[in-house]
Design a protein around this motif. Sequence first.
Motif, PDB file in Angstrom:
ATOM      1  N   GLY A  42      40.270  28.734  34.949  1.00 48.51           N
ATOM      2  CA  GLY A  42      39.674  27.881  35.970  1.00 48.51           C
ATOM      3  C   GLY A  42      38.910  26.730  35.362  1.00 48.51           C
ATOM      4  O   GLY A  42      38.910  26.516  34.149  1.00 48.51           O
ATOM      5  N   TYR A  51      33.060  30.366  27.793  1.00 43.50           N
ATOM      6  CA  TYR A  51      32.725  31.504  28.644  1.00 43.50           C
ATOM      7  C   TYR A  51      31.224  31.496  28.837  1.00 43.50           C
ATOM      8  O   TYR A  51      30.460  31.401  27.892  1.00 43.50           O
ATOM      9  CB  TYR A  51      33.152  32.828  28.013  1.00 43.50           C
ATOM     10  N   TYR A  57      26.990  30.357  39.345  1.00 45.06           N
ATOM     11  CA  TYR A  57      28.429  30.112  39.336  1.00 45.06           C
ATOM     12  C   TYR A  57      29.070  31.208  38.496  1.00 45.06           C
ATOM     13  O   TYR A  57      29.070  31.141  37.273  1.00 45.06           O
ATOM     14  CB  TYR A  57      28.732  28.722  38.745  1.00 45.06           C
ATOM     15  N   TRP A  58      29.591  32.218  39.169  1.00 43.54           N
ATOM     16  CA  TRP A  58      30.009  33.437  38.496  1.00 43.54           C
ATOM     17  C   TRP A  58      31.472  33.407  38.062  1.00 43.54           C
ATOM     18  O   TRP A  58      32.092  34.439  37.876  1.00 43.54           O
ATOM     19  CB  TRP A  58      29.742  34.622  39.437  1.00 43.54           C
ATOM     20  N   TYR A  59      32.054  32.209  37.900  1.00 51.71           N
ATOM     21  CA  TYR A  59      33.463  32.099  37.546  1.00 51.71           C
ATOM     22  C   TYR A  59      33.609  31.281  36.266  1.00 51.71           C
ATOM     23  O   TYR A  59      33.620  30.054  36.312  1.00 51.71           O
ATOM     24  CB  TYR A  59      34.252  31.440  38.689  1.00 51.71           C
ATOM     25  N   ARG A  63      38.682  33.517  29.876  1.00 51.24           N
ATOM     26  CA  ARG A  63      38.410  34.958  29.885  1.00 51.24           C
ATOM     27  C   ARG A  63      37.490  35.321  28.728  1.00 51.24           C
ATOM     28  O   ARG A  63      37.403  34.621  27.727  1.00 51.24           O
ATOM     29  CB  ARG A  63      39.716  35.741  29.780  1.00 51.24           C
ATOM     30  N   TYR A  94      38.709  44.079  34.293  1.00 57.82           N
ATOM     31  CA  TYR A  94      37.435  43.394  34.537  1.00 57.82           C
ATOM     32  C   TYR A  94      36.716  43.116  33.227  1.00 57.82           C
ATOM     33  O   TYR A  94      36.195  42.020  33.014  1.00 57.82           O
ATOM     34  CB  TYR A  94      36.561  44.229  35.477  1.00 57.82           C
ATOM     35  N   SER A  97      38.056  40.240  31.358  1.00 58.71           N
ATOM     36  CA  SER A  97      37.816  38.945  31.987  1.00 58.71           C
ATOM     37  C   SER A  97      36.342  38.549  31.952  1.00 58.71           C
ATOM     38  O   SER A  97      36.017  37.377  31.814  1.00 58.71           O
ATOM     39  CB  SER A  97      38.283  38.967  33.444  1.00 58.71           C
ATOM     40  N   PHE A  98      35.447  39.538  32.089  1.00 61.05           N
ATOM     41  CA  PHE A  98      34.023  39.257  32.167  1.00 61.05           C
ATOM     42  C   PHE A  98      33.264  40.092  31.141  1.00 61.05           C
ATOM     43  O   PHE A  98      33.659  41.199  30.814  1.00 61.05           O
ATOM     44  CB  PHE A  98      33.475  39.564  33.560  1.00 61.05           C
TER      45      PHE A  98
END
Length: 180
Positions: A42, A51, A57-59, A63, A94, A97-98
């Motif tokens: 994104g 990252y 803004y949690w996006y 990754r 998850y 990604s985070f």
Amino acid sequence: MLARQMMLPRLALRAVHTTSRLSGGQEFYWGPEKAAGRELVGYGANGDNIYQDRLDYWYPAIRFRKEDSVIAPIRAKEQADWKNLSAEEKKLLYRYSFRQTLSEFEAPTGYWKVMGAVILSVLGLCTYYAVLLNVYVYPELPPTFQNEYKEAQVERALVLEKGQFLGAPTKYDYENQKWK
């Protein structure tokens, strides 16, 4: 990026940069390996391919972890129905990604204890410095600050202003040597 983190210290608290910055005068050059093998997913909070866990803004733009042999088959399985994925596989997706969950991000870190210790230490040093100045540097107070001197000054003023009909002498009883 550092300037943005200084303006919003709570919002940009935890960031993982994939490469080091090389300074070249006023601007910074990051190089083409900025994403370092991580998938671009994104725009991110500000368009940088980094990252960053942020509360507002949690996006993130990329990754958290690189694609490897553990996650590749699960990513292929992810393209199909999610009901076929187990809970462990969803958690692994998850975590690739985070870096952390929202509850882990908002959990207290105990950093307030460090700040409290620093503030109390500074206050203690300031108090010690003030006492040191009062004991060794500043001269003794002149006698005009003593209560006996102030009382004598008031009596002297009353004697000199005796007979006046305005001010403090009108409130003083000269026969009994007391205030009315």
